[in-house]
Structures are given as C-alpha cells and as structure tokens.
Design an enzyme around this catalytic site. Structure first.
Site, short mmCIF file in Angstrom:
data_model
loop_
_atom_site.label_atom_id
_atom_site.label_comp_id
_atom_site.label_asym_id
_atom_site.label_seq_id
_atom_site.Cartn_x
_atom_site.Cartn_y
_atom_site.Cartn_z
CG ASP A 1 -78.97 62.60 -33.30
OD1 ASP A 1 -77.76 62.53 -33.05
OD2 ASP A 1 -79.69 63.58 -32.96
CG ASP B 1 -75.33 59.53 -26.35
OD1 ASP B 1 -74.32 59.38 -25.64
OD2 ASP B 1 -76.13 60.49 -26.22
CB THR C 1 -82.45 73.63 -31.21
OG1 THR C 1 -82.16 72.63 -30.23
CG2 THR C 1 -83.31 74.71 -30.58
CG HIS D 1 -77.89 68.20 -27.35
ND1 HIS D 1 -77.72 67.04 -26.63
CD2 HIS D 1 -77.31 67.98 -28.55
CE1 HIS D 1 -77.07 66.15 -27.38
NE2 HIS D 1 -76.82 66.70 -28.55
O1 G3H Z 1 -77.95 65.31 -31.98
C1 G3H Z 1 -78.46 66.36 -32.36
C2 G3H Z 1 -77.82 67.62 -32.11
O2 G3H Z 1 -76.64 67.54 -31.47
C3 G3H Z 1 -78.60 68.85 -32.24
O3 G3H Z 1 -78.21 69.89 -31.35
O4 G3H Z 1 -80.38 71.00 -31.06
O5 G3H Z 1 -78.27 72.16 -30.48
O6 G3H Z 1 -78.84 71.73 -32.86
P1 G3H Z 1 -78.97 71.29 -31.43
ZN ZN Z 2 -76.59 65.57 -30.28
#
Ligand code: G3H
Ligand code: ZN
Length: 291
Positions: free
Chosen positions: A83, A105, A233, A181
C-alpha cells in the site's frame, strides 16, 4: 489460503461486492483480519505500508501473512498487497518478495512524472505476473488521524485519470473522489465522479480512506463499481484503544499475551463488520489447500 489478487477481484466484479484491503501493522492485526475473514467466509486483501514494512521487516511480514493465510485463513482467499509504495525500489523489493499486487503512489508528482514512474513499475511487474495499482489526485489526511473537518477535499480530474490509465496500463486505479486518510466529519464519495471514472477507464477502482466514511455512501459507491476499499485507521484505532484499556485495567500484568489477545479480537470484530457492509461476507471459495 494465499491467492493472487486477480483471483479475488474477478469474482467481486461479477458479484457486485467490494473486497476490503486491510492495513496490518503487527502479528495481532494480521491474526485479526485472518480470523474475521474465516468468520465472515470472506475474501480479504492484507496490505502493508512502507512504514509497516520498516517496523516488521519485509521478509518477516511476507512470511507472517503467507503463513497465517495458509494456516489460519485456510478456507478463504487472502492476497498480499503493498500500500502506498512511494519509490521504484520499495515496490521492486515487494515484487521480488512475492507480493501479487503493488501500489506505486506517485500521485503527489505532476501527472507526466506520475505516469513515467508508474509505467516503469508496470514494466517490471507485469512480466513477473504482478498487478500494479496507480493513483491520480493525491489523497489528503493521514493514516490514524481522527476528528474535525478537512478544509476542501481535492478531487481527481477524470481526463487525467483516463490518460493515466491508458498510458501506464495499471491493473487497478485509485483516485481522489471525496474520501481522505483518517476519520473526518466531511468525508464524502462523489458518486458522479466515480461513475465517470469507472465508465471511461473500465478498470477495478480502489477507494482509499475508507475509515470514517458514512456506510450508506460506501454502499452506494460499491453499487457504482468500487472493487476494493482500503481500511487503515479503523484498525489502528481498534487495536490501540483496546491495548490502552487493557494496560490501564491490568497495570501489573506481566504476560504480554494477556494484554494483546483482546486487541486481536477488537481488530477481528471491526473487520468482520466491514466485510458485511462491503458484501464480501459469504463470498469466499472454500477450497482446502495443502499445508
Ligand atoms: O491506504 C490506506 C487507506 O487508504 C486507509 O485509509 O486510514 O482512512 O482507512 P483510512
Ligand atoms: Zn490510502
């Protein structure tokens, strides 16, 4: 069982559901996701960030996820994904370690530079059978951040997403469509923008920033063709609030397992509930694998 991400996605596209891509940070969160997948009979993507790799080590985390997938989640498909890989080198290392999907990314670079870097990753990944996720329109916020409102959430430009997909040949695409995020009061999903991107790119769409988004909006987004939903998160918060409570209530405990076991269950419950929302619960193929 550990499978290639393409085997998880081909069924989700046909079945009208999304698969969760859950960020893990340690053994406990890997176990939590694996147990949730087994309980919900759901496919799952287990993903690690560069930070999680730095914390656990690339080889250890690769082996932990594959061993847990084979032995704990042995009746459901699990794919391992990088990721938010920010450089060619970190993505390349994950390809060589056996990941079946990597996210490069470069969304904070100008579009043409994003295309050049993403295409260079595709050129090394595809001959090895590895899928590449690209991203257009940088996400704001931060993993683990909570509360308040963000000032203006940026949106990707459809023409840029279409050009990016055409010129890079990525397998899955992420683009800013109203989420962020972390958890914020004004996260949204721009359904019109999502529809346009889906119709014009015809690529599996990855919704980043899944934590904190109204579940009705998540369901509407799945109805318009979101295939993967990233959750980070929610997992961090479930883990940390549980651990903090355990430590406060058992301040003289000397067995780490007694303090940590409830964190596994907390992650499991969060992930299990989301699998129900995403519609992936009950969608796993039950094929035993040799262990
Ligand atoms: O790449 C990971 C996510 O996009 C997680 O996002 O922390 O808002 O769930 P989040
Ligand atoms: Zn992300």
């Amino acid at each position: 069982m550990l499978v290639h991400i393409k085997d998880i996605l081909k069924d989700s596209a046909k079945g009208g559901y999304a698969v969760g891509a859950f960020n893990v940070h340690n053994l406990e969160s890997v176990l939590g996701v694996a147990r949730a997948a087994m309980r919900a009979k759901s496919p799952a993507i287990i993903q690690v960030s560069e930070g999680a790799i730095k914390y656990m080590g690339l080889k250890p985390v690769t082996h932990i996820v594959s061993t847990v997938a084979k032995n704990i989640a042995h009746q459901v498909p699990i794919a391992l994904h990088l990721d938010h890989g920010k450089s060619f080198n970190s993505v390349f290392e994950c390809i060589n370690a056996g990941f079946t999907s990597v996210h490069i990314d470069a969304s904070d670079l100008p579009l043409d530079e994003n295309i050049i870097l993403t295409r260079s990753v595709v050129e090394v990944a595809h001959p090895k059978g590895v899928w590449v996720q690209g991203e257009v329109g940088a996400m704001i916020g931060g993993h683990g951040r909570m509360g308040g409102k963000l000032k203006g959430i940026p949106m990707a430009k459809p023409d840029e997403v279409v050009k990016f997909v055409r010129e890079t040949k990525v397998d899955t695409v992420a683009a800013a469509i109203g989420t962020a995020h972390g958890v914020y009061a004004n996260e949204d999903v721009n359904i019109g923008l999502l529809k346009e991107i889906k119709t014009r790119t015809k690529k599996p769409f990855v919704l980043h920033g899944g934590s904190g988004v109204d579940l009705k909006k998540i369901k509407a987004a799945i109805g318009e063709g979101v295939n993967i939903i990233n959750i980070g998160t929610d997992i961090k918060v479930a883990f940390c609030t549980t651990l903090i409570k355990q430590c406060a209530e058992n301040a003289s405990e000397t067995d780490p397992r007694k303090l940590m076991s409830p964190t596994i269950k907390a992650v499991e419950d969060v992930v299990y509930n989301l699998m129900g929302v995403f519609g992936s619960a009950g969608k796993a193929h039950f094929e035993e694998i040799e262990t």
